[in-house]
Design an enzyme around this catalytic site. Structure first.
Site, short mmCIF file in Angstrom:
data_model
loop_
_atom_site.label_atom_id
_atom_site.label_comp_id
_atom_site.label_asym_id
_atom_site.label_seq_id
_atom_site.Cartn_x
_atom_site.Cartn_y
_atom_site.Cartn_z
N LEU A 31 0.82 -1.21 0.00
CA LEU A 31 0.00 0.00 0.00
C LEU A 31 0.85 1.26 0.00
O LEU A 31 1.90 1.33 0.63
CB LEU A 31 -0.92 -0.01 1.23
CG LEU A 31 -1.88 -1.20 1.33
CD1 LEU A 31 -2.77 -1.06 2.58
CD2 LEU A 31 -2.74 -1.36 0.09
N HIS A 35 -3.39 4.22 -2.55
CA HIS A 35 -4.36 3.38 -1.84
C HIS A 35 -4.95 4.14 -0.65
O HIS A 35 -6.15 4.05 -0.37
CB HIS A 35 -3.68 2.11 -1.31
CG HIS A 35 -3.10 1.23 -2.37
ND1 HIS A 35 -1.75 0.98 -2.48
CD2 HIS A 35 -3.69 0.52 -3.38
CE1 HIS A 35 -1.53 0.16 -3.50
NE2 HIS A 35 -2.69 -0.13 -4.06
N GLY A 145 -9.25 3.46 -8.38
CA GLY A 145 -8.42 4.58 -8.78
C GLY A 145 -8.48 4.85 -10.28
O GLY A 145 -8.52 3.91 -11.09
N GLU A 146 -8.44 6.13 -10.63
CA GLU A 146 -8.36 6.51 -12.06
C GLU A 146 -6.99 6.18 -12.63
O GLU A 146 -6.81 6.22 -13.84
CB GLU A 146 -8.68 8.00 -12.21
CG GLU A 146 -10.13 8.32 -11.89
CD GLU A 146 -10.49 9.77 -12.09
OE1 GLU A 146 -9.58 10.61 -12.27
OE2 GLU A 146 -11.70 10.07 -12.04
N SER A 184 2.56 0.41 -6.65
CA SER A 184 3.31 -0.58 -5.87
C SER A 184 4.57 -0.98 -6.63
O SER A 184 5.61 -1.26 -6.04
CB SER A 184 2.46 -1.81 -5.60
OG SER A 184 1.25 -1.43 -4.99
P1 AMP Z 1 -3.60 -2.20 -6.94
O1 AMP Z 1 -3.19 -2.57 -5.54
O2 AMP Z 1 -2.49 -1.67 -7.77
O3 AMP Z 1 -4.42 -3.28 -7.60
O4 AMP Z 1 -4.58 -0.97 -6.78
C1 AMP Z 1 -5.72 -1.04 -5.95
C2 AMP Z 1 -6.58 0.18 -6.21
O5 AMP Z 1 -5.82 1.36 -5.94
C3 AMP Z 1 -7.02 0.29 -7.68
O6 AMP Z 1 -8.37 0.78 -7.71
C4 AMP Z 1 -6.06 1.29 -8.24
O7 AMP Z 1 -6.57 2.00 -9.35
C5 AMP Z 1 -5.88 2.20 -7.05
N1 AMP Z 1 -4.62 2.95 -7.19
C6 AMP Z 1 -3.37 2.45 -7.42
N2 AMP Z 1 -2.48 3.45 -7.54
C7 AMP Z 1 -3.18 4.60 -7.38
C8 AMP Z 1 -2.81 5.99 -7.41
N3 AMP Z 1 -1.56 6.39 -7.62
N4 AMP Z 1 -3.79 6.90 -7.22
C9 AMP Z 1 -5.09 6.50 -7.01
N5 AMP Z 1 -5.47 5.22 -6.97
C10 AMP Z 1 -4.54 4.28 -7.16
#
Ligand code: AMP
Length: 251
Positions: A31, A35, A145-146, A184
């Site tokens: 995270l 996140h 997240g966008e 990540s």
């Molecule tokens: P992940 O752990 O990469 O699967 O991401 C989990 C959620 O966090 C997803 O909805 C991603 O789009 C969001 N997310 C990841 N990085 C960012 C970021 N830099 N800004 C906003 N949301 C993010």
């Protein structure tokens, strides 16, 4: 006290006992502040907050990418506690795929473009796991997240197509001061590529065309999967060394 729920049964039992609205943030862990912004938003809009941490193998088309995906459980737990998460759902592969992935959710148009064109099966894996997670957590609101804009659009489409009783809440991309989108996978960048990586955002926001952006990034040593302008957004995927980074901006 934060509850760590390890099986679908535990998750369902917790859900039955939860009073009031549930907000849900699905993640793959490791995270970061991106996140955290989803969790903070969800904390403010719901009586209960559920975080899931599951590195979903079916969305990885590259076994090395899956193997090297960062894991930071202790820090993740501390952050979740700090941000007021009530329950973390932390299942194993066998728990989430009792069918061994015989059943899947598949979209047959947009999922074949952009990242889907370069990562066969990726969005089948994403949609299938999100559908399973939504069935277990049964949230009123789920936050995405966008940063992963194509994923967000496909999930919104799935929710509409299957009449799923949940609101999907989009959250803007969190960036470092350099403009680099938090991810990540940034943890895996070499020192040299960490310095270079902000050029991705800088280039897609300043180049006059997708072609020009692609050329600038290739010339700077990135292996570019694509830069594509579509429906008012510019999408990019590029390798900095072995690490594949994606980003997108409104144009
Ligand atoms: P992940 O752990 O990469 O699967 O991401 C989990 C959620 O966090 C997803 O909805 C991603 O789009 C969001 N997310 C990841 N990085 C960012 C970021 N830099 N800004 C906003 N949301 C993010």
């Amino acid at each position: 006290m934060i509850k760590v729920l390890k099986s679908p049964q535990e998750m369902l039992e917790w859900r039955k006992s939860a009073k009031g609205s549930v907000g849900f943030v699905p993640t793959m862990g490791a995270l970061h502040d991106g996140h955290a912004s989803l969790l903070t938003r969800a904390r403010g809009e719901n009586e209960n907050l559920v975080l899931s941490i599951f590195v979903n193998p079916t969305q990885f088309n590259n076994p090395d990418d899956l193997k090297t995906y960062p894991k930071t459980w202790e820090q993740d737990l501390a952050l979740a506690q700090r941000l007021g998460v009530n329950a973390i759902f932390y299942p194993q592969f066998e728990d989430m795929y009792p069918d061994k992935y015989l059943y899947k959710i598949s979209e047959s148009s947009f999922s074949n473009e952009l990242d889907g064109a370069h990562r066969p099966g990726h969005f089948d894996g994403v949609l299938t796991i999100v559908h399973k997670l939504l069935s277990l957590v049964q949230p009123q609101r789920a936050y995405f997240g966008e940063k992963d804009y194509q994923q967000l659009k496909l999930i919104q489409g799935m929710v509409q197509a299957f009449f799923l009783p949940v609101s999907i809440v989009p959250v803007p991309t969190m960036r470092e001061d350099s403009g680099l989108a938090m991810s990540s996978r940034n943890l895996l960048l070499t020192e040299e590529n960490r310095i270079k990586a902000p050029l991705i955002y800088k280039t897609i926001t300043t180049a006059i065309s997708a072609n020009e952006a692609q050329k600038i990034l290739s010339d700077a040593g990135f292996k570019v999967d694509y830069v594509v302008d579509k429906d008012g957004r510019r999408y990019v995927a590029a390798f900095a060394g072995d690490v594949r980074l994606i980003d997108n901006v409104e144009i």
